[in-house]
Scaffold this motif. Structure first.
Motif, PDB file in Angstrom:
ATOM      1  N   CYS A  11       4.620  27.592 -12.878  1.00  0.00           N
ATOM      2  CA  CYS A  11       5.217  28.425 -13.939  1.00  0.00           C
ATOM      3  C   CYS A  11       5.211  29.946 -13.557  1.00  0.00           C
ATOM      4  CB  CYS A  11       4.572  27.682 -15.346  1.00  0.00           C
ATOM      5  SG  CYS A  11       5.042  26.120 -15.614  1.00  0.00           S
ATOM      6  N   LEU A  12       4.171  30.204 -13.015  1.00  0.00           N
ATOM      7  CA  LEU A  12       3.709  31.682 -13.053  1.00  0.00           C
ATOM      8  C   LEU A  12       4.949  32.204 -11.996  1.00  0.00           C
ATOM      9  CD1 LEU A  12      -0.009  32.177 -12.890  1.00  0.00           C
ATOM     10  CD2 LEU A  12       1.719  32.788 -14.813  1.00  0.00           C
ATOM     11  N   GLN A  13       5.537  31.351 -11.152  1.00  0.00           N
ATOM     12  CA  GLN A  13       6.547  32.000 -10.340  1.00  0.00           C
ATOM     13  C   GLN A  13       7.821  32.649 -10.994  1.00  0.00           C
ATOM     14  OE1 GLN A  13       5.807  31.868  -6.942  1.00  0.00           O
ATOM     15  NE2 GLN A  13       4.014  30.871  -7.259  1.00  0.00           N
ATOM     16  N   PHE A  14       7.904  32.031 -12.235  1.00  0.00           N
ATOM     17  CA  PHE A  14       8.982  32.445 -13.162  1.00  0.00           C
ATOM     18  C   PHE A  14       8.594  33.485 -14.478  1.00  0.00           C
ATOM     19  CE2 PHE A  14       9.591  28.104 -11.412  1.00  0.00           C
ATOM     20  CZ  PHE A  14      10.801  28.364 -10.522  1.00  0.00           C
ATOM     21  N   TYR A  15       7.439  33.888 -14.137  1.00  0.00           N
ATOM     22  CA  TYR A  15       7.156  34.736 -15.363  1.00  0.00           C
ATOM     23  C   TYR A  15       7.791  36.238 -15.378  1.00  0.00           C
ATOM     24  CZ  TYR A  15       4.112  37.862 -17.971  1.00  0.00           C
ATOM     25  OH  TYR A  15       3.474  38.896 -18.955  1.00  0.00           O
ATOM     26  N   ARG A  16       8.108  36.179 -16.580  1.00  0.00           N
ATOM     27  CA  ARG A  16       8.670  37.671 -16.868  1.00  0.00           C
ATOM     28  C   ARG A  16       8.288  38.462 -17.942  1.00  0.00           C
ATOM     29  NH1 ARG A  16      14.417  36.495 -19.532  1.00  0.00           N
ATOM     30  NH2 ARG A  16      13.676  36.459 -21.765  1.00  0.00           N
ATOM     31  N   GLY A  17       7.053  38.801 -18.118  1.00  0.00           N
ATOM     32  CA  GLY A  17       6.603  39.561 -19.309  1.00  0.00           C
ATOM     33  C   GLY A  17       6.395  39.237 -20.700  1.00  0.00           C
ATOM     34  N   GLU A  18       6.575  37.888 -20.892  1.00  0.00           N
ATOM     35  CA  GLU A  18       6.447  37.599 -22.193  1.00  0.00           C
ATOM     36  C   GLU A  18       5.121  36.572 -22.322  1.00  0.00           C
ATOM     37  OE1 GLU A  18       9.694  35.872 -24.128  1.00  0.00           O
ATOM     38  OE2 GLU A  18      11.142  37.090 -22.976  1.00  0.00           O
ATOM     39  N   GLY A  19       4.665  36.322 -23.552  1.00  0.00           N
ATOM     40  CA  GLY A  19       3.444  35.672 -23.718  1.00  0.00           C
ATOM     41  C   GLY A  19       3.180  35.531 -25.426  1.00  0.00           C
ATOM     42  N   TYR A  20       1.977  34.804 -25.836  1.00  0.00           N
ATOM     43  CA  TYR A  20       1.703  34.700 -27.072  1.00  0.00           C
ATOM     44  C   TYR A  20       1.364  36.054 -27.711  1.00  0.00           C
ATOM     45  CZ  TYR A  20       0.916  29.725 -25.761  1.00  0.00           C
ATOM     46  OH  TYR A  20       1.050  28.567 -25.196  1.00  0.00           O
ATOM     47  N   ASP A  21       0.561  36.876 -27.283  1.00  0.00           N
ATOM     48  CA  ASP A  21       0.002  38.304 -27.805  1.00  0.00           C
ATOM     49  C   ASP A  21      -0.286  39.066 -26.615  1.00  0.00           C
ATOM     50  OD1 ASP A  21      -2.549  37.522 -26.815  1.00  0.00           O
ATOM     51  OD2 ASP A  21      -3.012  36.803 -28.739  1.00  0.00           O
ATOM     52  N   LYS A  22      -0.420  40.366 -27.083  1.00  0.00           N
ATOM     53  CA  LYS A  22      -0.839  41.558 -25.990  1.00  0.00           C
ATOM     54  C   LYS A  22      -1.823  41.175 -25.282  1.00  0.00           C
ATOM     55  CE  LYS A  22      -1.654  46.378 -25.525  1.00  0.00           C
ATOM     56  NZ  LYS A  22      -1.849  47.613 -26.150  1.00  0.00           N
ATOM     57  N   ARG A  23      -3.029  40.460 -25.680  1.00  0.00           N
ATOM     58  CA  ARG A  23      -4.116  40.323 -24.871  1.00  0.00           C
ATOM     59  C   ARG A  23      -3.920  39.422 -23.805  1.00  0.00           C
ATOM     60  NH1 ARG A  23      -8.160  36.165 -26.024  1.00  0.00           N
ATOM     61  NH2 ARG A  23     -10.097  36.661 -24.713  1.00  0.00           N
ATOM     62  N   PHE A  24      -3.160  38.141 -24.283  1.00  0.00           N
ATOM     63  CA  PHE A  24      -2.797  37.106 -23.264  1.00  0.00           C
ATOM     64  C   PHE A  24      -1.819  37.771 -22.237  1.00  0.00           C
ATOM     65  CE2 PHE A  24       0.296  33.628 -21.972  1.00  0.00           C
ATOM     66  CZ  PHE A  24      -0.819  32.749 -21.603  1.00  0.00           C
ATOM     67  N   VAL A  25      -0.877  38.316 -22.562  1.00  0.00           N
ATOM     68  CA  VAL A  25       0.098  39.085 -21.681  1.00  0.00           C
ATOM     69  C   VAL A  25      -0.688  39.851 -20.482  1.00  0.00           C
ATOM     70  CG1 VAL A  25       2.077  40.616 -21.037  1.00  0.00           C
ATOM     71  CG2 VAL A  25       2.035  38.633 -23.009  1.00  0.00           C
ATOM     72  N   ASP A  49      -8.009  30.805 -15.428  1.00  0.00           N
ATOM     73  CA  ASP A  49      -8.011  32.176 -15.809  1.00  0.00           C
ATOM     74  C   ASP A  49      -6.851  32.810 -16.748  1.00  0.00           C
ATOM     75  OD1 ASP A  49     -10.188  32.613 -14.298  1.00  0.00           O
ATOM     76  OD2 ASP A  49      -9.313  33.521 -12.590  1.00  0.00           O
ATOM     77  N   ILE A  50      -5.542  32.028 -16.756  1.00  0.00           N
ATOM     78  CA  ILE A  50      -4.686  32.192 -17.634  1.00  0.00           C
ATOM     79  C   ILE A  50      -5.107  31.734 -19.036  1.00  0.00           C
ATOM     80  CG2 ILE A  50      -2.235  31.855 -18.229  1.00  0.00           C
ATOM     81  CD1 ILE A  50      -2.516  33.581 -15.935  1.00  0.00           C
ATOM     82  N   PHE A 111      10.863  18.586 -14.442  1.00  0.00           N
ATOM     83  CA  PHE A 111       9.383  19.363 -14.812  1.00  0.00           C
ATOM     84  C   PHE A 111       9.261  20.263 -16.204  1.00  0.00           C
ATOM     85  CE2 PHE A 111       6.256  22.571 -14.149  1.00  0.00           C
ATOM     86  CZ  PHE A 111       5.295  21.589 -13.767  1.00  0.00           C
ATOM     87  N   CYS A 112      10.498  20.829 -16.045  1.00  0.00           N
ATOM     88  CA  CYS A 112      10.619  21.793 -17.099  1.00  0.00           C
ATOM     89  C   CYS A 112      11.276  21.446 -18.399  1.00  0.00           C
ATOM     90  CB  CYS A 112      11.333  23.087 -16.788  1.00  0.00           C
ATOM     91  SG  CYS A 112      11.020  24.010 -15.136  1.00  0.00           S
ATOM     92  N   LYS A 113      11.814  20.349 -18.383  1.00  0.00           N
ATOM     93  CA  LYS A 113      12.378  19.677 -19.562  1.00  0.00           C
ATOM     94  C   LYS A 113      11.236  19.596 -20.928  1.00  0.00           C
ATOM     95  CE  LYS A 113      15.332  16.187 -21.345  1.00  0.00           C
ATOM     96  NZ  LYS A 113      16.243  15.193 -21.238  1.00  0.00           N
ATOM     97  N   GLY A 114      12.008  20.355 -21.872  1.00  0.00           N
ATOM     98  CA  GLY A 114      10.990  20.466 -23.051  1.00  0.00           C
ATOM     99  C   GLY A 114      10.042  21.261 -23.318  1.00  0.00           C
ATOM    100  N   CYS A 115       9.707  22.163 -22.199  1.00  0.00           N
ATOM    101  CA  CYS A 115       8.800  23.005 -22.439  1.00  0.00           C
ATOM    102  C   CYS A 115       9.379  24.100 -23.109  1.00  0.00           C
ATOM    103  CB  CYS A 115       8.613  23.653 -20.745  1.00  0.00           C
ATOM    104  SG  CYS A 115       7.367  25.191 -20.953  1.00  0.00           S
ATOM    105  N   GLY A 116       8.277  24.666 -24.047  1.00  0.00           N
ATOM    106  CA  GLY A 116       8.530  25.645 -24.896  1.00  0.00           C
ATOM    107  C   GLY A 116       8.660  26.913 -24.148  1.00  0.00           C
ATOM    108  N   TRP A 117       8.553  27.091 -23.017  1.00  0.00           N
ATOM    109  CA  TRP A 117       8.651  28.468 -22.288  1.00  0.00           C
ATOM    110  C   TRP A 117       9.991  28.294 -21.570  1.00  0.00           C
ATOM    111  CZ3 TRP A 117       5.663  32.480 -23.530  1.00  0.00           C
ATOM    112  CH2 TRP A 117       4.583  32.146 -24.135  1.00  0.00           C
ATOM    113  N   GLU A 118      10.829  27.320 -21.364  1.00  0.00           N
ATOM    114  CA  GLU A 118      11.854  26.767 -20.543  1.00  0.00           C
ATOM    115  C   GLU A 118      12.843  28.147 -20.509  1.00  0.00           C
ATOM    116  OE1 GLU A 118      14.787  23.485 -18.953  1.00  0.00           O
ATOM    117  OE2 GLU A 118      13.698  23.287 -20.959  1.00  0.00           O
ATOM    118  N   GLU A 119      13.306  28.567 -21.681  1.00  0.00           N
ATOM    119  CA  GLU A 119      14.224  29.640 -21.747  1.00  0.00           C
ATOM    120  C   GLU A 119      13.787  31.122 -21.197  1.00  0.00           C
ATOM    121  OE1 GLU A 119      17.418  29.276 -22.537  1.00  0.00           O
ATOM    122  OE2 GLU A 119      17.092  26.997 -22.348  1.00  0.00           O
ATOM    123  N   VAL A 120      12.508  31.070 -21.262  1.00  0.00           N
ATOM    124  CA  VAL A 120      11.879  32.523 -20.953  1.00  0.00           C
ATOM    125  C   VAL A 120      11.897  32.617 -19.296  1.00  0.00           C
ATOM    126  CG1 VAL A 120       9.780  33.622 -20.583  1.00  0.00           C
ATOM    127  CG2 VAL A 120      10.167  32.737 -22.879  1.00  0.00           C
TER     128      VAL A 120
END
Length: 131
Positions: A11-25, A49-50, A111-120
């Motif tokens: 999943c981190l391969q597709f990360y684009r700067g979003e997350g739960y809150d500032k501390r998490f990001v 560590d994430i 693998f991604c189906k149904g994940c809440g982060w899929e659209e991100v």
């Protein structure tokens, strides 16, 4: 050494700067920067560590929704199986990235189906030709 659980390796391969809150990001971006910089990664079988900055982690379990921890551990196992790594394995980000880039569209969609982060993640997947 960075600790990452199975599904985060993908999943981190597709990360684009979003997350739960500032501390998490901020934590996530720091971990990602270390991984991309070549720091060795230890594959772990639970919170990593994430997760340590995730507001839904309670007593080493994800409480995002009922049954979340079991579902996430299943995703971890599925990801580790695909990547050919086990809990306790030591890997490098570039090696994992190459394996993820070789994934089939069908496997990734499943693998991604149904994940809440899929659209991100969708834009990076499109850029890689994975959707």
């Amino acid at each position: 050494m960075i600790s990452l659980r199975g599904h985060h390796l993908i999943c981190l391969q597709f990360y684009r700067g979003e997350g739960y809150d500032k501390r998490f990001v901020e934590n996530l971006e720091g971990v990602l920067m270390r991984a991309e910089g070549g720091e060795e990664i230890l594959v772990v079988g639970g919170p990593d560590d994430i997760c340590r900055s995730c507001p839904t982690l309670r007593d080493k379990e994800c409480v995002s929704w009922p049954g979340a921890d079991a579902e996430i551990r299943q995703m971890d196992a599925q990801a580790m199986g695909y990547l050919g790594v086990e809990t306790g394995s030591k890997v490098r980000w570039q090696d994992i990235k190459a394996r993820v880039m070789a994934v089939s569209r069908e496997w990734l969609a499943s693998f991604c189906k149904g994940c809440g982060w899929e659209e991100v993640c969708i834009e990076k997947k499109k850029n890689w030709g994975l959707v």
